[in-house]
Design a protein around this motif. Structure first.
Motif, PDB file in Angstrom:
ATOM      1  N   PHE A  21      25.440  43.702 -25.797  1.00 47.11           N
ATOM      2  CA  PHE A  21      25.051  42.876 -26.949  1.00 47.11           C
ATOM      3  C   PHE A  21      26.250  42.643 -27.882  1.00 47.11           C
ATOM      4  CE2 PHE A  21      23.666  42.033 -31.204  1.00 47.11           C
ATOM      5  CZ  PHE A  21      22.622  41.147 -31.050  1.00 47.11           C
ATOM      6  N   ILE A  22      26.956  43.731 -28.221  1.00 45.78           N
ATOM      7  CA  ILE A  22      28.083  43.622 -29.158  1.00 45.78           C
ATOM      8  C   ILE A  22      29.177  42.728 -28.568  1.00 45.78           C
ATOM      9  CG2 ILE A  22      29.983  44.935 -30.220  1.00 45.78           C
ATOM     10  CD1 ILE A  22      27.932  47.228 -30.590  1.00 45.78           C
ATOM     11  N   LEU A  23      29.491  42.934 -27.282  1.00 40.20           N
ATOM     12  CA  LEU A  23      30.550  42.130 -26.652  1.00 40.20           C
ATOM     13  C   LEU A  23      30.150  40.662 -26.560  1.00 40.20           C
ATOM     14  CD1 LEU A  23      31.638  44.633 -23.879  1.00 40.20           C
ATOM     15  CD2 LEU A  23      33.010  43.886 -25.801  1.00 40.20           C
ATOM     16  N   LEU A  24      28.883  40.420 -26.218  1.00 40.91           N
ATOM     17  CA  LEU A  24      28.399  39.048 -26.069  1.00 40.91           C
ATOM     18  C   LEU A  24      28.338  38.342 -27.420  1.00 40.91           C
ATOM     19  CD1 LEU A  24      27.502  37.620 -23.493  1.00 40.91           C
ATOM     20  CD2 LEU A  24      25.151  38.102 -24.117  1.00 40.91           C
ATOM     21  N   ASP A  25      27.843  39.050 -28.431  1.00 38.15           N
ATOM     22  CA  ASP A  25      27.727  38.477 -29.777  1.00 38.15           C
ATOM     23  C   ASP A  25      29.111  38.116 -30.320  1.00 38.15           C
ATOM     24  OD1 ASP A  25      26.354  37.655 -31.970  1.00 38.15           O
ATOM     25  OD2 ASP A  25      26.098  39.638 -32.857  1.00 38.15           O
ATOM     26  N   SER A  26      30.066  39.033 -30.130  1.00 39.91           N
ATOM     27  CA  SER A  26      31.434  38.811 -30.588  1.00 39.91           C
ATOM     28  C   SER A  26      32.064  37.627 -29.850  1.00 39.91           C
ATOM     29  CB  SER A  26      32.229  40.092 -30.331  1.00 39.91           C
ATOM     30  OG  SER A  26      33.522  39.967 -30.771  1.00 39.91           O
ATOM     31  N   THR A  27      31.796  37.524 -28.532  1.00 44.85           N
ATOM     32  CA  THR A  27      32.352  36.423 -27.737  1.00 44.85           C
ATOM     33  C   THR A  27      31.740  35.088 -28.168  1.00 44.85           C
ATOM     34  OG1 THR A  27      32.557  37.957 -25.912  1.00 44.85           O
ATOM     35  CG2 THR A  27      32.767  35.649 -25.361  1.00 44.85           C
ATOM     36  N   LEU A  28      30.421  35.058 -28.385  1.00 45.74           N
ATOM     37  CA  LEU A  28      29.765  33.811 -28.799  1.00 45.74           C
ATOM     38  C   LEU A  28      30.262  33.362 -30.171  1.00 45.74           C
ATOM     39  CD1 LEU A  28      26.052  34.241 -27.654  1.00 45.74           C
ATOM     40  CD2 LEU A  28      27.694  32.553 -26.858  1.00 45.74           C
ATOM     41  N   PHE A  29      30.470  34.340 -31.062  1.00 48.45           N
ATOM     42  CA  PHE A  29      30.993  34.038 -32.399  1.00 48.45           C
ATOM     43  C   PHE A  29      32.365  33.367 -32.281  1.00 48.45           C
ATOM     44  CE2 PHE A  29      34.076  35.923 -35.416  1.00 48.45           C
ATOM     45  CZ  PHE A  29      33.686  35.276 -36.576  1.00 48.45           C
ATOM     46  N   SER A  68      43.257  30.443 -32.507  1.00 49.85           N
ATOM     47  CA  SER A  68      44.011  31.267 -31.549  1.00 49.85           C
ATOM     48  C   SER A  68      43.568  32.730 -31.650  1.00 49.85           C
ATOM     49  CB  SER A  68      45.514  31.131 -31.764  1.00 49.85           C
ATOM     50  OG  SER A  68      45.897  31.671 -33.002  1.00 49.85           O
ATOM     51  N   LEU A  69      43.221  33.168 -32.861  1.00 50.02           N
ATOM     52  CA  LEU A  69      42.730  34.551 -33.020  1.00 50.02           C
ATOM     53  C   LEU A  69      41.358  34.703 -32.359  1.00 50.02           C
ATOM     54  CD1 LEU A  69      43.842  35.100 -36.687  1.00 50.02           C
ATOM     55  CD2 LEU A  69      44.627  36.426 -34.757  1.00 50.02           C
ATOM     56  N   ALA A  70      40.543  33.633 -32.447  1.00 50.61           N
ATOM     57  CA  ALA A  70      39.227  33.666 -31.797  1.00 50.61           C
ATOM     58  C   ALA A  70      39.400  33.747 -30.277  1.00 50.61           C
ATOM     59  CB  ALA A  70      38.419  32.445 -32.183  1.00 50.61           C
ATOM     60  N   LEU A  71      40.379  32.993 -29.759  1.00 50.85           N
ATOM     61  CA  LEU A  71      40.654  33.025 -28.311  1.00 50.85           C
ATOM     62  C   LEU A  71      41.122  34.421 -27.895  1.00 50.85           C
ATOM     63  CD1 LEU A  71      40.742  31.140 -25.833  1.00 50.85           C
ATOM     64  CD2 LEU A  71      43.142  30.771 -26.318  1.00 50.85           C
ATOM     65  N   LEU A  72      41.961  35.029 -28.725  1.00 55.29           N
ATOM     66  CA  LEU A  72      42.436  36.397 -28.470  1.00 55.29           C
ATOM     67  C   LEU A  72      41.250  37.367 -28.442  1.00 55.29           C
ATOM     68  CD1 LEU A  72      45.141  37.967 -28.224  1.00 55.29           C
ATOM     69  CD2 LEU A  72      44.993  38.391 -30.662  1.00 55.29           C
ATOM     70  N   ASN A  73      40.277  37.127 -29.323  1.00 51.81           N
ATOM     71  CA  ASN A  73      39.099  37.987 -29.380  1.00 51.81           C
ATOM     72  C   ASN A  73      38.249  37.851 -28.115  1.00 51.81           C
ATOM     73  OD1 ASN A  73      37.459  39.839 -30.766  1.00 51.81           O
ATOM     74  ND2 ASN A  73      36.040  38.199 -31.234  1.00 51.81           N
ATOM     75  N   ILE A  74      38.123  36.620 -27.595  1.00 50.74           N
ATOM     76  CA  ILE A  74      37.375  36.415 -26.341  1.00 50.74           C
ATOM     77  C   ILE A  74      38.076  37.166 -25.205  1.00 50.74           C
ATOM     78  CG2 ILE A  74      36.700  34.698 -24.598  1.00 50.74           C
ATOM     79  CD1 ILE A  74      36.203  32.734 -26.833  1.00 50.74           C
ATOM     80  N   MET A  75      39.411  37.061 -25.171  1.00 55.60           N
ATOM     81  CA  MET A  75      40.168  37.761 -24.121  1.00 55.60           C
ATOM     82  C   MET A  75      39.981  39.271 -24.238  1.00 55.60           C
ATOM     83  SD  MET A  75      43.463  35.269 -23.858  1.00 55.60           S
ATOM     84  CE  MET A  75      44.597  36.471 -24.296  1.00 55.60           C
ATOM     85  N   ASN A  76      39.971  39.776 -25.480  1.00 54.38           N
ATOM     86  CA  ASN A  76      39.748  41.209 -25.709  1.00 54.38           C
ATOM     87  C   ASN A  76      38.399  41.644 -25.167  1.00 54.38           C
ATOM     88  OD1 ASN A  76      42.029  42.053 -26.922  1.00 54.38           O
ATOM     89  ND2 ASN A  76      41.305  41.817 -29.007  1.00 54.38           N
ATOM     90  N   SER A  77      37.376  40.830 -25.425  1.00 55.53           N
ATOM     91  CA  SER A  77      36.026  41.173 -24.967  1.00 55.53           C
ATOM     92  C   SER A  77      35.972  41.202 -23.448  1.00 55.53           C
ATOM     93  CB  SER A  77      35.001  40.165 -25.493  1.00 55.53           C
ATOM     94  OG  SER A  77      34.946  40.216 -26.881  1.00 55.53           O
ATOM     95  N   ILE A  78      36.633  40.209 -22.804  1.00 53.42           N
ATOM     96  CA  ILE A  78      36.625  40.160 -21.331  1.00 53.42           C
ATOM     97  C   ILE A  78      37.340  41.391 -20.768  1.00 53.42           C
ATOM     98  CG2 ILE A  78      37.499  38.876 -19.316  1.00 53.42           C
ATOM     99  CD1 ILE A  78      37.041  36.303 -21.020  1.00 53.42           C
ATOM    100  N   ILE A  79      38.474  41.755 -21.381  1.00 55.56           N
ATOM    101  CA  ILE A  79      39.206  42.954 -20.927  1.00 55.56           C
ATOM    102  C   ILE A  79      38.331  44.198 -21.104  1.00 55.56           C
ATOM    103  CG2 ILE A  79      41.199  44.449 -21.433  1.00 55.56           C
ATOM    104  CD1 ILE A  79      42.726  41.848 -22.156  1.00 55.56           C
ATOM    105  N   ALA A  80      37.622  44.277 -22.245  1.00 54.20           N
ATOM    106  CA  ALA A  80      36.757  45.444 -22.515  1.00 54.20           C
ATOM    107  C   ALA A  80      35.652  45.536 -21.468  1.00 54.20           C
ATOM    108  CB  ALA A  80      36.161  45.345 -23.916  1.00 54.20           C
TER     109      ALA A  80
END
Lengths: 103, 158
Positions: A21-29, A68-80
């Motif tokens: 949930f947390i990873l998905l919510d953060s990615t959607l945001f 670009s920070l949002a894109l970095l956050n999506i990449m972080n979530s995928i790595i996690a």
């Protein structure tokens, strides 16, 4: 909190649910910040007690943009997700091997 | 690929019912998380309630991320569900907090050698970053980064 008579299974479900949930919510945001201009304007215009949001504050003083920070956050979530699934499966395999050896 | 090699032999062919149940539980958690997050479905009960609870949990992880990295860089940081209040940077706070992390690494040395080295590397890298002005950006970013970290840890535990 038990959802199933098997406590281990119940905990497994709860931890996995909150993790996903947390990873998905953060990615959607972050996805909305990149592709939805209404969400982007709402986020960048929002301020609590005169304090700007995290990405806006970083973007004000560095070369990074909010997108670009949002894109970095999506990449972080995928790595996690990849790291958690990989390490979780390895730990599971190790436990099963120990279980089989004990039998 | 070593992590995936035993799934077919112990998970899907049914010789280990607990393993099969674990995969079903994780898939059910995935389905519920997707339904609670999608804007189409999360307007309806019970998904709106689950979404509200989950968002509260996410906000706490976000603020704990800010607070943890604030402490690592020597700022006394008080997390609340909405905001984190950071105080002025103190070298003593940084030394005590990072000393605590190093003591934790020392305590872990026999239990998990990888975790012990990981914490030592983390303290060393953060110590170097704290000498530059970039520490402030890391503290700001690690709200979202803390969410990814906590999400990954919870998924791993699950």
């Amino acid at each position: 909190m038990r959802w199933h008579k098997d406590e281990k299974l119940s905990n497994c479900f709860l931890y996995a649910f909150f993790g996903i949930f947390i990873l998905l919510d953060s990615t959607l945001f972050s996805y909305n910040l990149i592709y939805d201009s209404a969400a982007f304007n709402s986020y960048c215009g929002k301020s609590i007690f005169g304090i700007h949001n995290d990405f806006t504050r970083i973007a004000e003083t560095t070369d990074f943009t909010v997108r670009s920070l949002a894109l970095l956050n999506i990449m972080n979530s995928i790595i996690a997700i990849i790291a958690a699934v990989w390490l979780g499966l390895e730990a599971g395999n190790k436990l099963r091997a120990e279980d089989l050896a004990a039998k | 690929m070593s992590a995936f090699k035993n799934i077919s032999s112990t998970g899907s062919n049914g010789d280990n019912p607990l393993t099969k149940k674990v995969y079903i539980a994780v898939l059910a958690a995935l389905a519920l998380a997707v339904l609670a997050n999608l804007p189409i479905t999360n307007q309806f009960f019970p998904f709106n309630l689950i979404f509200a609870i989950g968002t509260g949990g996410r906000a706490i992880c976000h603020e704990l991320g800010h607070a943890f990295f604030g402490w690592v860089f020597g700022q006394i940081s008080i997390p609340t569900p909405m905001l984190t209040f950071p105080f002025e940077r103190e070298i003593m706070v940084q030394l005590v907090f990072n000393g605590g992390l190093l003591f934790f690494a020392y305590w872990l040395r026999d239990k998990s050698r990888e975790a012990c080295y990981g914490i030592i590397a983390f303290v060393a890298v953060m110590g170097l970053i704290s000498l530059t002005p970039y520490y402030e950006y890391i503290g700001l970013y690690m709200g979202q980064g803390g969410e990814a970290l906590m999400g990954g840890i919870l998924l791993y535990i699950g």
